[in-house]
Scaffold this motif. Sequence first.
Motif, PDB file in Angstrom:
ATOM      1  N   ARG A   1       0.839  -1.188   0.000  1.00 42.30           N
ATOM      2  CA  ARG A   1       0.000   0.000   0.000  1.00 42.30           C
ATOM      3  C   ARG A   1       0.880   1.246   0.000  1.00 42.30           C
ATOM      4  O   ARG A   1       2.028   1.203   0.451  1.00 42.30           O
ATOM      5  CB  ARG A   1      -0.886   0.030   1.246  1.00 42.30           C
ATOM      6  N   PRO A   2       0.368   2.383  -0.490  1.00 43.11           N
ATOM      7  CA  PRO A   2       1.128   3.635  -0.348  1.00 43.11           C
ATOM      8  C   PRO A   2       1.478   3.878   1.118  1.00 43.11           C
ATOM      9  O   PRO A   2       0.631   3.772   2.002  1.00 43.11           O
ATOM     10  CB  PRO A   2       0.154   4.697  -0.880  1.00 43.11           C
ATOM     11  N   GLY A   3       2.736   4.162   1.375  1.00 39.00           N
ATOM     12  CA  GLY A   3       3.199   4.340   2.740  1.00 39.00           C
ATOM     13  C   GLY A   3       3.661   3.063   3.405  1.00 39.00           C
ATOM     14  O   GLY A   3       4.209   3.110   4.511  1.00 39.00           O
ATOM     15  N   GLY A   4       3.471   1.913   2.746  1.00 31.97           N
ATOM     16  CA  GLY A   4       3.954   0.647   3.294  1.00 31.97           C
ATOM     17  C   GLY A   4       5.464   0.555   3.216  1.00 31.97           C
ATOM     18  O   GLY A   4       6.129   1.368   2.557  1.00 31.97           O
ATOM     19  N   THR A   5       6.013  -0.453   3.877  1.00 31.57           N
ATOM     20  CA  THR A   5       7.471  -0.571   3.943  1.00 31.57           C
ATOM     21  C   THR A   5       7.945  -1.963   3.550  1.00 31.57           C
ATOM     22  O   THR A   5       7.281  -2.968   3.820  1.00 31.57           O
ATOM     23  CB  THR A   5       8.003  -0.274   5.364  1.00 31.57           C
ATOM     24  N   PHE A   6       9.106  -1.983   2.913  1.00 39.44           N
ATOM     25  CA  PHE A   6       9.853  -3.203   2.660  1.00 39.44           C
ATOM     26  C   PHE A   6      11.097  -3.138   3.521  1.00 39.44           C
ATOM     27  O   PHE A   6      11.918  -2.235   3.378  1.00 39.44           O
ATOM     28  CB  PHE A   6      10.220  -3.311   1.179  1.00 39.44           C
ATOM     29  N   ARG A   7      11.244  -4.098   4.427  1.00 39.44           N
ATOM     30  CA  ARG A   7      12.352  -4.093   5.382  1.00 39.44           C
ATOM     31  C   ARG A   7      13.235  -5.308   5.106  1.00 39.44           C
ATOM     32  O   ARG A   7      12.716  -6.423   4.997  1.00 39.44           O
ATOM     33  CB  ARG A   7      11.809  -4.125   6.808  1.00 39.44           C
ATOM     34  N   PHE A   8      14.529  -5.107   5.027  1.00 45.67           N
ATOM     35  CA  PHE A   8      15.404  -6.157   4.518  1.00 45.67           C
ATOM     36  C   PHE A   8      16.746  -6.177   5.224  1.00 45.67           C
ATOM     37  O   PHE A   8      17.263  -5.161   5.697  1.00 45.67           O
ATOM     38  CB  PHE A   8      15.630  -5.962   3.014  1.00 45.67           C
ATOM     39  N   VAL A   9      17.304  -7.386   5.308  1.00 44.55           N
ATOM     40  CA  VAL A   9      18.674  -7.629   5.760  1.00 44.55           C
ATOM     41  C   VAL A   9      19.247  -8.635   4.772  1.00 44.55           C
ATOM     42  O   VAL A   9      18.770  -9.760   4.686  1.00 44.55           O
ATOM     43  CB  VAL A   9      18.699  -8.201   7.195  1.00 44.55           C
ATOM     44  N   GLU A  10      20.264  -8.236   4.011  1.00 41.77           N
ATOM     45  CA  GLU A  10      20.752  -9.069   2.914  1.00 41.77           C
ATOM     46  C   GLU A  10      22.280  -9.040   2.853  1.00 41.77           C
ATOM     47  O   GLU A  10      22.906  -8.064   3.274  1.00 41.77           O
ATOM     48  CB  GLU A  10      20.192  -8.569   1.574  1.00 41.77           C
ATOM     49  N   HIS A  11      22.860 -10.105   2.301  1.00 38.18           N
ATOM     50  CA  HIS A  11      24.310 -10.067   2.081  1.00 38.18           C
ATOM     51  C   HIS A  11      24.586  -9.757   0.615  1.00 38.18           C
ATOM     52  O   HIS A  11      23.810 -10.103  -0.275  1.00 38.18           O
ATOM     53  CB  HIS A  11      24.995 -11.347   2.564  1.00 38.18           C
TER      54      HIS A  11
END
Length: 216
Positions: free
Chosen positions: A137-147
């Motif tokens: 949705r607008p204002g939603g977030t994708f949160r990530f921890v990646e190598h």
Amino acid sequence: MTVPPATGFEVHGARGPFNAAFFGLMGPYIEWNVRGQKRRVFAGLPRTVVELGPGVGANLRHLAPGSTLVAVEPNPHMHRRLRAAAERRGVHLDLRERVAEHTELPDGSVDCVISSLVLCTVTDPAAVLAEVRRILRPGGTFRFVEHVAARAGTPTRLLQRVLRRPWAWTFEGCSCERDLAASVCAAGFARVDIQEYRLHSPFITFNTQIAGVAHA
């Protein structure tokens, strides 16, 4: 080996069980190394979260009891451990045996998507990030921890190059050589906040990492 038409994911008779067992065994050690970054980017998760490639459930600890995890996990060998972990944590599990490029979730239906150590394994990171943007949705977030790939010319980068084939075969396509920070920044999010950092573990090819939040 077979490729179930429902997921497009290659289920390998050796790698699939090995990865489920490996992350079941090594999960606590990996979590100990990345715990600070995960606490930062996964803080305050909403009651319903979509996770790409949750594996055996390492990130369930960041969800409050009673939350719902929509788990997009194509490797069926992970499912038993994932279900058991969700039950222990008191998290409702909506398990979807699909690849991250095709979640089949509705447009603009999700407040938060998370991933950790997943974008390195997908066939097409740009397609996965486009799918994340589609379902947020607008204002939603994708949160990530990646190598990610180390800087060119460093010993770590050389080792990543030397080990790229056996590493990828063992860990179901995992690449040590992707510039995922650039991929996330190019994916069209309204804002991206990324922190680069380095672990100090025996898994040297895995030690250069990023963590952050992308805002739709």
